[in-house]
Design a protein around this motif. Sequence first.
Motif, mmCIF file in Angstrom:
data_model
loop_
_atom_site.group_PDB
_atom_site.id
_atom_site.type_symbol
_atom_site.label_atom_id
_atom_site.label_comp_id
_atom_site.label_asym_id
_atom_site.label_seq_id
_atom_site.Cartn_x
_atom_site.Cartn_y
_atom_site.Cartn_z
ATOM 1 N N TYR A 293 0.863 -1.189 0.000
ATOM 2 C CA TYR A 293 0.000 0.000 0.000
ATOM 3 C C TYR A 293 0.892 1.228 0.000
ATOM 4 O O TYR A 293 1.743 1.394 0.868
ATOM 5 N N LEU A 294 0.699 2.089 -0.989
ATOM 6 C CA LEU A 294 1.542 3.271 -1.145
ATOM 7 C C LEU A 294 0.942 4.436 -0.361
ATOM 8 O O LEU A 294 -0.160 4.894 -0.682
ATOM 9 N N PRO A 295 1.623 4.932 0.669
ATOM 10 C CA PRO A 295 1.072 6.052 1.444
ATOM 11 C C PRO A 295 0.889 7.297 0.584
ATOM 12 O O PRO A 295 1.611 7.506 -0.392
ATOM 13 N N TYR A 296 -0.077 8.101 0.936
ATOM 14 C CA TYR A 296 -0.412 9.350 0.262
ATOM 15 C C TYR A 296 -0.968 9.139 -1.148
ATOM 16 O O TYR A 296 -1.090 10.106 -1.913
ATOM 17 N N LEU B 104 5.123 14.710 -4.812
ATOM 18 C CA LEU B 104 6.264 15.001 -3.939
ATOM 19 C C LEU B 104 6.827 13.717 -3.338
ATOM 20 O O LEU B 104 8.047 13.509 -3.303
ATOM 21 N N VAL B 105 5.947 12.832 -2.869
ATOM 22 C CA VAL B 105 6.395 11.561 -2.280
ATOM 23 C C VAL B 105 7.148 10.739 -3.317
ATOM 24 O O VAL B 105 8.190 10.139 -3.024
ATOM 25 N N ALA B 106 6.637 10.704 -4.545
ATOM 26 C CA ALA B 106 7.298 9.940 -5.605
ATOM 27 C C ALA B 106 8.698 10.475 -5.879
ATOM 28 O O ALA B 106 9.658 9.705 -6.027
ATOM 29 N N GLN B 107 8.838 11.783 -5.935
ATOM 30 C CA GLN B 107 10.157 12.366 -6.190
ATOM 31 C C GLN B 107 11.127 12.075 -5.055
ATOM 32 O O GLN B 107 12.315 11.817 -5.293
ATOM 33 N N MET B 108 10.645 12.102 -3.819
ATOM 34 C CA MET B 108 11.518 11.811 -2.687
ATOM 35 C C MET B 108 11.991 10.358 -2.708
ATOM 36 O O MET B 108 13.163 10.073 -2.415
ATOM 37 N N LEU B 109 11.089 9.425 -3.042
ATOM 38 C CA LEU B 109 11.469 8.014 -3.081
ATOM 39 C C LEU B 109 12.520 7.761 -4.161
ATOM 40 O O LEU B 109 13.468 7.002 -3.956
ATOM 41 N N GLN C 216 1.488 6.163 -11.421
ATOM 42 C CA GLN C 216 2.716 5.580 -11.977
ATOM 43 C C GLN C 216 3.517 6.619 -12.758
ATOM 44 O O GLN C 216 4.742 6.533 -12.835
ATOM 45 N N GLY C 217 2.832 7.599 -13.337
ATOM 46 C CA GLY C 217 3.523 8.635 -14.093
ATOM 47 C C GLY C 217 4.276 9.621 -13.236
ATOM 48 O O GLY C 217 5.099 10.389 -13.751
ATOM 49 N N PHE C 218 4.044 9.629 -11.924
ATOM 50 C CA PHE C 218 4.786 10.518 -11.030
ATOM 51 C C PHE C 218 6.208 10.028 -10.804
ATOM 52 O O PHE C 218 7.052 10.805 -10.349
ATOM 53 N N PHE C 219 6.469 8.760 -11.064
ATOM 54 C CA PHE C 219 7.785 8.174 -10.802
ATOM 55 C C PHE C 219 8.625 8.162 -12.081
ATOM 56 O O PHE C 219 8.106 7.925 -13.174
ATOM 57 N N THR D 205 15.212 2.197 -7.463
ATOM 58 C CA THR D 205 15.339 2.001 -8.907
ATOM 59 C C THR D 205 14.135 1.269 -9.504
ATOM 60 O O THR D 205 14.038 1.143 -10.716
ATOM 61 N N HIS D 206 13.242 0.790 -8.648
ATOM 62 C CA HIS D 206 12.058 0.042 -9.102
ATOM 63 C C HIS D 206 11.059 0.052 -7.949
ATOM 64 O O HIS D 206 11.454 0.102 -6.781
ATOM 65 N N LEU D 207 9.775 -0.017 -8.298
ATOM 66 C CA LEU D 207 8.739 -0.001 -7.267
ATOM 67 C C LEU D 207 7.701 -1.071 -7.571
ATOM 68 O O LEU D 207 7.241 -1.202 -8.708
ATOM 69 N N ILE D 208 7.343 -1.836 -6.536
ATOM 70 C CA ILE D 208 6.267 -2.825 -6.620
ATOM 71 C C ILE D 208 5.173 -2.396 -5.655
ATOM 72 O O ILE D 208 5.441 -2.158 -4.474
#
Length: 384
Positions: A109-112, A128-133, A152-155, A139-142
């Motif tokens: 579960y992705l917060p925010y 903002l959360v995506a940019q910080m991560l 998904q486009g925020f990352f 290098t990859h997110l599940i």
Amino acid sequence: MSADRSARSEMVILTGNSYPELAENISRIVYSYKTESSHRIKPLGECRVYKKSDKETHVEIRESVRSKDVFIIQTGSTKDPNDNLMELMIMSYACKTSCARNIIGVLPYLPYSKQSKQKKRGCITMKLVAQMLVKAGLTHLITVDLHQKEIQGFFDIPVDNLRASSFLLDYIQQQIPDWRNSVIVARTPNQAKRVTGFAQRLKLNIAVIHGSQEREIEIEEADGRNSPPPPLSTSLEDSPESISKRRSVFTIPSLALGSNVLVKGKLPMDVVGDVGGRIAIIVEDMIDDVAGLVQAADILCDRGAYKVYALATHALFTNDAPSLIEESQISEVVVTNTVPHEFAKLQCTKIKTVDISLLLSEAIRRIHNQESMSYLFRNVEAND
């Protein structure tokens, strides 16, 4: 070629403090795979995440991650999502500075994720959360069942948005008696597409709940959105008194303030579709507004449904949600274990859990072995 495969086979699975039980289940399944690299995979890597008296988060990774694929399992919880994110970012940055080959964040579960649209004078917090991560080193997110797929486009990194619909469909077919006499219900018109995907695979009809039992009035005068444009000068004198009496040439009839301004509100709750004498199955991506869910169950029972089930991927049981569910007309609330909710289950006997550790562990295995992920989406609809 063999040397390259040997290099790829190095894997480390780490976890923060958000949901260690889920991480142990996933790592145990990954460890059980009979592959050439199984002897190189430990059930869980040695990592300590803690706080001192100053309340700052500290991370100690107690084994080498150099040139390895590091999978960090850290979900968002309702207890403290900010700590969950901070732990993940510090762990990711620690692996980055230790020369890890790949750093894959596993966030069931992705917060925010609910803050993916701008409202009033706020901001798109999920961006903002995506940019910080990404900046921290991922290098990859599940993840599983994003609230909005456009997130998904925020990352700037690959994102695998897995679906839990297959597990929920299996539960309906195996655990709900007389499920063929059911109707799949969308609690709001916006969820009709997701519900349609479930109904098509089960060959059932759908129903949509429209409106709300509570009339909501939004007051916009306070922040100035309805203030008129500045007036146009029509005289040589620019005194404050003359300015206040001037009429603006930019006044639009539909925007003019007056006594006949329509007040925003919602229609009374009603059901579009036949639910009489049937089992009503409400399908959502997350359960957060439990009061609204209870209202939906009441209106469905008033329209003739003799049982009401609620199915969702993420269980965000906050405040008095367990007691509200226990006292409601809902027969069962079925959720997956993307978010820890063991304490809520102790308070409410109607909450049932579907384990999706197998889905996440298979995704980890395929990404590590550079295999296609399409197998995990074989029974998934576009609107899931």
